[in-house]
Design an enzyme around this catalytic site. Structure first.
Site, mmCIF file in Angstrom:
data_model
loop_
_atom_site.group_PDB
_atom_site.id
_atom_site.type_symbol
_atom_site.label_atom_id
_atom_site.label_comp_id
_atom_site.label_asym_id
_atom_site.label_seq_id
_atom_site.Cartn_x
_atom_site.Cartn_y
_atom_site.Cartn_z
ATOM 1 N N MET A 9 -9.338 8.187 0.306
ATOM 2 C CA MET A 9 -10.045 8.452 1.684
ATOM 3 C C MET A 9 -10.324 9.007 1.137
ATOM 4 O O MET A 9 -9.308 10.923 0.832
ATOM 5 C CB MET A 9 -9.026 8.324 2.531
ATOM 6 C CG MET A 9 -8.343 7.315 2.759
ATOM 7 S SD MET A 9 -7.595 6.971 4.156
ATOM 8 C CE MET A 9 -6.309 5.765 4.372
ATOM 9 N N GLY A 61 -2.515 -3.204 9.361
ATOM 10 C CA GLY A 61 -1.595 -3.814 10.763
ATOM 11 C C GLY A 61 -0.904 -6.010 10.333
ATOM 12 O O GLY A 61 -0.766 -6.036 11.405
ATOM 13 N N ASP A 108 -6.495 -6.448 5.098
ATOM 14 C CA ASP A 108 -5.511 -5.266 4.601
ATOM 15 C C ASP A 108 -5.938 -4.715 6.296
ATOM 16 O O ASP A 108 -6.773 -4.519 7.127
ATOM 17 C CB ASP A 108 -6.683 -4.269 3.955
ATOM 18 C CG ASP A 108 -6.229 -3.284 3.415
ATOM 19 O OD1 ASP A 108 -5.171 -2.496 3.711
ATOM 20 O OD2 ASP A 108 -6.534 -1.479 3.292
ATOM 21 N N GLY A 147 -8.935 3.351 7.979
ATOM 22 C CA GLY A 147 -8.517 5.280 7.690
ATOM 23 C C GLY A 147 -7.455 5.625 7.910
ATOM 24 O O GLY A 147 -7.267 6.859 7.433
ATOM 25 N N HIS A 164 -8.578 1.302 -3.490
ATOM 26 C CA HIS A 164 -9.583 0.574 -1.881
ATOM 27 C C HIS A 164 -10.045 2.261 -2.060
ATOM 28 O O HIS A 164 -9.335 2.566 -1.447
ATOM 29 C CB HIS A 164 -8.823 0.336 -1.024
ATOM 30 C CG HIS A 164 -9.964 0.277 -0.156
ATOM 31 N ND1 HIS A 164 -8.328 0.130 1.418
ATOM 32 C CD2 HIS A 164 -10.689 -0.212 0.754
ATOM 33 C CE1 HIS A 164 -9.580 -0.967 2.003
ATOM 34 N NE2 HIS A 164 -10.636 -0.219 1.387
ATOM 35 N N GLY A 203 -0.157 2.052 9.097
ATOM 36 C CA GLY A 203 0.573 1.677 11.132
ATOM 37 C C GLY A 203 -0.499 1.115 12.365
ATOM 38 O O GLY A 203 0.073 1.632 13.318
ATOM 39 N N MET A 253 -12.720 3.900 -0.204
ATOM 40 C CA MET A 253 -12.575 4.517 1.575
ATOM 41 C C MET A 253 -13.836 5.664 1.134
ATOM 42 O O MET A 253 -13.106 7.427 1.402
ATOM 43 C CB MET A 253 -12.408 4.784 2.517
ATOM 44 C CG MET A 253 -11.056 3.290 2.229
ATOM 45 S SD MET A 253 -9.489 3.325 3.452
ATOM 46 C CE MET A 253 -8.357 3.056 2.335
ATOM 47 N N SER A 263 0.798 -0.860 -0.255
ATOM 48 C CA SER A 263 0.112 0.458 0.119
ATOM 49 C C SER A 263 1.122 1.336 -0.247
ATOM 50 O O SER A 263 1.307 1.184 0.957
ATOM 51 C CB SER A 263 -1.142 0.124 1.622
ATOM 52 O OG SER A 263 -1.350 1.511 1.304
ATOM 53 N N SER A 274 2.828 -0.269 5.829
ATOM 54 C CA SER A 274 4.259 -0.260 7.411
ATOM 55 C C SER A 274 5.615 -0.812 6.669
ATOM 56 O O SER A 274 6.455 -0.950 6.971
ATOM 57 C CB SER A 274 3.798 0.162 8.451
ATOM 58 O OG SER A 274 2.793 0.248 9.021
ATOM 59 N N HIS A 303 -1.212 -1.616 -4.016
ATOM 60 C CA HIS A 303 -2.610 -1.093 -3.556
ATOM 61 C C HIS A 303 -2.859 0.385 -3.318
ATOM 62 O O HIS A 303 -1.856 1.041 -2.607
ATOM 63 C CB HIS A 303 -2.914 -1.650 -2.263
ATOM 64 C CG HIS A 303 -3.809 -1.510 -1.412
ATOM 65 N ND1 HIS A 303 -5.143 -3.010 -1.713
ATOM 66 C CD2 HIS A 303 -4.753 -0.472 -0.163
ATOM 67 C CE1 HIS A 303 -6.203 -2.485 -0.707
ATOM 68 N NE2 HIS A 303 -5.459 -0.923 0.296
ATOM 69 N N MET A 319 -12.384 -6.161 6.855
ATOM 70 C CA MET A 319 -10.527 -4.895 6.526
ATOM 71 C C MET A 319 -9.846 -5.846 7.620
ATOM 72 O O MET A 319 -11.535 -6.323 9.210
ATOM 73 C CB MET A 319 -11.348 -3.317 7.031
ATOM 74 C CG MET A 319 -11.524 -2.740 5.643
ATOM 75 S SD MET A 319 -9.928 -2.259 4.623
ATOM 76 C CE MET A 319 -9.362 -1.531 6.410
ATOM 77 N N ASP A 327 -5.057 3.515 -1.746
ATOM 78 C CA ASP A 327 -6.068 3.501 -0.907
ATOM 79 C C ASP A 327 -6.209 5.350 -0.862
ATOM 80 O O ASP A 327 -6.223 6.004 -1.161
ATOM 81 C CB ASP A 327 -5.404 3.544 0.324
ATOM 82 C CG ASP A 327 -4.968 2.410 1.005
ATOM 83 O OD1 ASP A 327 -6.265 1.391 1.101
ATOM 84 O OD2 ASP A 327 -4.155 1.890 1.397
HETATM 85 C C1 DX5 Z 1 -6.241 1.350 6.039
HETATM 86 C C2 DX5 Z 1 -5.777 1.529 4.687
HETATM 87 C C3 DX5 Z 1 -4.360 -0.120 4.549
HETATM 88 C C4 DX5 Z 1 -3.097 0.617 4.840
HETATM 89 C C5 DX5 Z 1 -2.893 -0.380 5.455
HETATM 90 O O1 DX5 Z 1 -7.329 2.694 5.916
HETATM 91 O O2 DX5 Z 1 -6.953 1.048 3.545
HETATM 92 O O3 DX5 Z 1 -4.090 -0.234 2.763
HETATM 93 O O4 DX5 Z 1 -2.817 1.713 3.833
HETATM 94 O O5 DX5 Z 1 -1.076 0.180 5.820
HETATM 95 P P1 DX5 Z 1 -0.422 -0.694 6.472
HETATM 96 O O6 DX5 Z 1 -0.091 -1.860 6.432
HETATM 97 O O7 DX5 Z 1 0.392 0.124 7.737
HETATM 98 O O8 DX5 Z 1 -1.536 -1.469 8.614
HETATM 99 ZN ZN ZN Z 2 -6.340 -0.231 2.042
#
Ligand code: DX5
Ligand code: ZN
Length: 220
Positions: A39, A179, A177, A144, A68, A147, A70, A10, A200, A35, A139, A37
């Site tokens: 938002m 953590g 997706d 959102g 993705h 990390g 959001m 990501s 991360s 990936h 999820m 993201d």
């Molecule tokens: C969170 C995103 C994830 C995020 C994951 O809302 O959808 O794709 O980038 O980041 P890590 O892998 O650091 O949790």
């Molecule tokens: Zn994502």
């Protein structure tokens, strides 16, 4: 059904001032997906990036772009994301007035369609959508932010979805997706996920080596 294992780095966690270099590093590490993201500050509190960056990313790489979204009412933007080069478009079940029509719209654009579920949304809500989907994304964190830590109570949903997909004999990827780390990727895959997003864990440190290591850990 046996599905292909795929790591989806990501770029939310990447150095966006040096995005091209970051992409080269994940390519060199063997990534097949990237990936993306999106938002909107409404469906989730944060605002990330959107069309201009997608356009640059499309020009910069042949990796499959796993978008993705959001964002509220994603139907407003499906055609644009498709035209700009997203290969897989995942929308949130909670953000759609009519998820079936959104999935149809994505397919009409010639793209793969995914549905994402927030931690509080039960898998039973989307059971009937599974035959229409190319991918489902339960999820593992509250969407959102990057990390965060995996919410372990979400993992049973991964297993439930994988079981439903297999019982129906469907061909549908299960993506997770949020953590994911080198420490937990193996156990999370065992819940039934075959597409694993990592922000991360890829981009903190040496992205090429991290990508290679995570892909190695996913191997059967
Ligand atoms: C969170 C995103 C994830 C995020 C994951 O809302 O959808 O794709 O980038 O980041 P890590 O892998 O650091 O949790
Ligand atoms: Zn994502």
């Amino acid at each position: 059904m046996k599905m292909k294992n795929i790591l989806a780095p990501s770029i939310l966690a990447a150095d966006l001032m040096n995005l091209e270099g970051e992409i080269r590093r994940i390519e060199a590490g063997g990534a097949a997906y990237v990936h993306f993201d999106v938002m909107d500050g409404s469906f989730v509190p944060a605002i990330s990036f959107g069309m201009p960056l997608l356009q640059l990313l499309r020009k910069a790489t042949g990796l499959k772009i796993d978008a993705h979204l959001m964002i509220v009412k994603p139907d407003r933007y499906i055609e644009e994301f498709a035209e700009l080069g997203a290969d897989i478009i995942t929308v949130h079940y909670e953000a759609c007035d009519d998820p079936v029509s959104v999935i149809k719209m994505i397919h009409k654009c010639g793209k793969k369609a995914g549905i994402a579920l927030k931690p509080a949304t039960a898998v039973s809500e989307i059971r009937n959508l599974l035959p229409e989907l190319d991918m489902v994304l339960p999820m593992t964190v509250e969407p959102g932010f990057g990390g965060q830590h995996v919410l372990t109570e979400c993992l049973k949903k991964v297993r439930q979805l994988k079981d439903m997909i297999d019982e129906k004999g469907l061909y549908c990827d299960v993506e997770v997706d949020g953590g994911i780390t080198k420490e937990n990727i193996v156990s999370i895959k065992e819940y039934g996920a075959n597409v694993i997003v990592a922000g991360s864990a890829v981009f903190r440190g040496d992205a090429e080596a991290n990508t290679r290591e995570l892909i190695g850990l996913m191997a059967d």
